[in-house]
Design an enzyme around this catalytic site. Sequence first.
Site, PDB file in Angstrom:
ATOM      1  N   TYR A 137     -16.095  -4.614   5.785  1.00 37.04           N
ATOM      2  CA  TYR A 137     -14.795  -3.977   6.296  1.00 37.04           C
ATOM      3  C   TYR A 137     -14.323  -4.211   7.588  1.00 37.04           C
ATOM      4  O   TYR A 137     -13.251  -4.582   8.079  1.00 37.04           O
ATOM      5  CB  TYR A 137     -15.000  -2.539   6.080  1.00 37.04           C
ATOM      6  CG  TYR A 137     -13.703  -1.667   6.343  1.00 37.04           C
ATOM      7  CD1 TYR A 137     -12.433  -1.644   5.307  1.00 37.04           C
ATOM      8  CD2 TYR A 137     -13.300  -1.007   7.553  1.00 37.04           C
ATOM      9  CE1 TYR A 137     -11.419  -0.978   5.789  1.00 37.04           C
ATOM     10  CE2 TYR A 137     -12.330  -0.390   7.900  1.00 37.04           C
ATOM     11  CZ  TYR A 137     -11.318  -0.170   6.930  1.00 37.04           C
ATOM     12  OH  TYR A 137      -9.959   0.424   7.292  1.00 37.04           O
ATOM     13  N   ALA A 138     -15.376  -4.034   8.573  1.00 38.33           N
ATOM     14  CA  ALA A 138     -15.229  -4.389  10.027  1.00 38.33           C
ATOM     15  C   ALA A 138     -14.794  -5.802  10.373  1.00 38.33           C
ATOM     16  O   ALA A 138     -14.119  -6.107  10.865  1.00 38.33           O
ATOM     17  CB  ALA A 138     -16.449  -3.792  10.774  1.00 38.33           C
ATOM     18  N   ALA A 139     -15.495  -6.546   9.384  1.00 39.74           N
ATOM     19  CA  ALA A 139     -15.026  -8.153   9.592  1.00 39.74           C
ATOM     20  C   ALA A 139     -13.822  -8.489   9.139  1.00 39.74           C
ATOM     21  O   ALA A 139     -13.121  -9.336   9.733  1.00 39.74           O
ATOM     22  CB  ALA A 139     -16.286  -8.932   9.065  1.00 39.74           C
ATOM     23  N   SER A 198      -7.947  -2.050  11.891  1.00 41.22           N
ATOM     24  CA  SER A 198      -8.731  -0.653  12.124  1.00 41.22           C
ATOM     25  C   SER A 198      -9.296  -0.625  13.370  1.00 41.22           C
ATOM     26  O   SER A 198      -9.689  -1.455  13.689  1.00 41.22           O
ATOM     27  CB  SER A 198      -9.682  -0.691  10.904  1.00 41.22           C
ATOM     28  OG  SER A 198     -10.426   0.410  11.132  1.00 41.22           O
ATOM     29  N   GLY A 209       1.044  -1.294  -0.075  1.00 41.20           N
ATOM     30  CA  GLY A 209       0.100  -0.121   0.014  1.00 41.20           C
ATOM     31  C   GLY A 209       0.868   1.188   0.212  1.00 41.20           C
ATOM     32  O   GLY A 209       0.471   2.328   0.489  1.00 41.20           O
ATOM     33  N   ALA A 210       2.157   1.151  -0.540  1.00 40.47           N
ATOM     34  CA  ALA A 210       3.135   2.019  -0.471  1.00 40.47           C
ATOM     35  C   ALA A 210       2.787   3.251  -1.180  1.00 40.47           C
ATOM     36  O   ALA A 210       3.532   4.433  -1.250  1.00 40.47           O
ATOM     37  CB  ALA A 210       4.594   1.650  -0.631  1.00 40.47           C
ATOM     38  N   LYS A 253     -11.194  -6.480   9.312  1.00 41.54           N
ATOM     39  CA  LYS A 253     -10.288  -5.878  10.083  1.00 41.54           C
ATOM     40  C   LYS A 253     -10.127  -6.605  11.286  1.00 41.54           C
ATOM     41  O   LYS A 253      -8.985  -6.793  12.101  1.00 41.54           O
ATOM     42  CB  LYS A 253     -10.526  -4.186  10.289  1.00 41.54           C
ATOM     43  CG  LYS A 253     -10.265  -3.661   9.067  1.00 41.54           C
ATOM     44  CD  LYS A 253      -8.898  -3.830   8.501  1.00 41.54           C
ATOM     45  CE  LYS A 253      -8.403  -3.007   7.343  1.00 41.54           C
ATOM     46  NZ  LYS A 253      -7.270  -2.756   6.812  1.00 41.54           N
TER      47      LYS A 253
END
Length: 245
Positions: A152-154, A138, A15-16, A156
């Site tokens: 997303y929550a799951a 996150s 992710g740079a 992370k």
Amino acid sequence: MLESGLGGRVCLVTGAANGIGRACAELLAGEGARLALCDLDGERLEEVGGDAALRVAADLSRRAQVTRLLAATRERFGRLDVLIHCAGIYRVTPLPQVTDAEWDQLLDVNLRSAFLLAQGAVELMREGGDGRIVLVGSFAARTGGLRASAPYAASKAGVEGLTRHLAQYAGPLGVRVNCLHPGFTETPMTSILGEEAREEALRRTPLRRHCGPAEQASMAVVLASDLAAFVHGATLDVNGGMYMA
Ligand SMILES: NC(=O)c1ccc[n+]([C@@H]2O[C@H](COP(=O)([O-])OP(=O)(O)OC[C@H]3O[C@@H](n4cnc5c(N)ncnc54)[C@H](O)[C@@H]3O)[C@@H](O)[C@H]2O)c1
């Protein structure tokens, strides 16, 4: 004097091209690390890391592309000391509208990539008897997030559990593994959020300000450094007090 011990170390940052990953790459370059950088966005990645960096454009949700990245790192540097995995995607889709395709995409990009990278990195690192892995989760894993979609929550929360498994497995091999849970951070990822969400983030943050990617990167790099030599299997919340364990 505090020494990071990262000079000359081979550090792979994913992710740079943007945000927190890009800030990690810049910080590590300042420490004299040798950089392997990866992102889906190969064009933007060209701006990061200077002449000596290895830059690989890859989709890290795909095993073959992770294998190619790790092989290129080994070929260039002969070893791998540090992995900081920042690549990820975010969605704000309300629960009733989340499709199977979105679920699969979020879990693939945010969680499968962490598994694939760590699986390969541990094998490379154990050869040298020393390694450090930092996976970026996150605050959504702790709180459900700020407008974050269910996958997303799951994904992370999965990164946090994966960290603990990796710590059990890889600790005896000399590889430290930790997780960083950023709170709301000003990056291209959060630029899609409107003013209302940004104000809500401020209200929920006792420090009453937003943070920038460098403030996340500094903690990711500390976790990967000699300064955190006995920190292992930990999840570090960097969120201005938005979530307090
Ligand atoms: N910004 C925040 O508020 C925040 C909060 C909590 C967690 N995070 C997490 O921090 C990490 C970094 O986020 P950021 O804010 O810097 O985001 P960003 O969007 O600025 O950067 C993420 C990078 O990941 C890359 N990427 C996306 N999919 C990829 C794939 N399949 N393969 C390879 N690269 C891919 C993108 O091209 C981008 O350059 C992410 O894992 C994110 O979920 C961010």
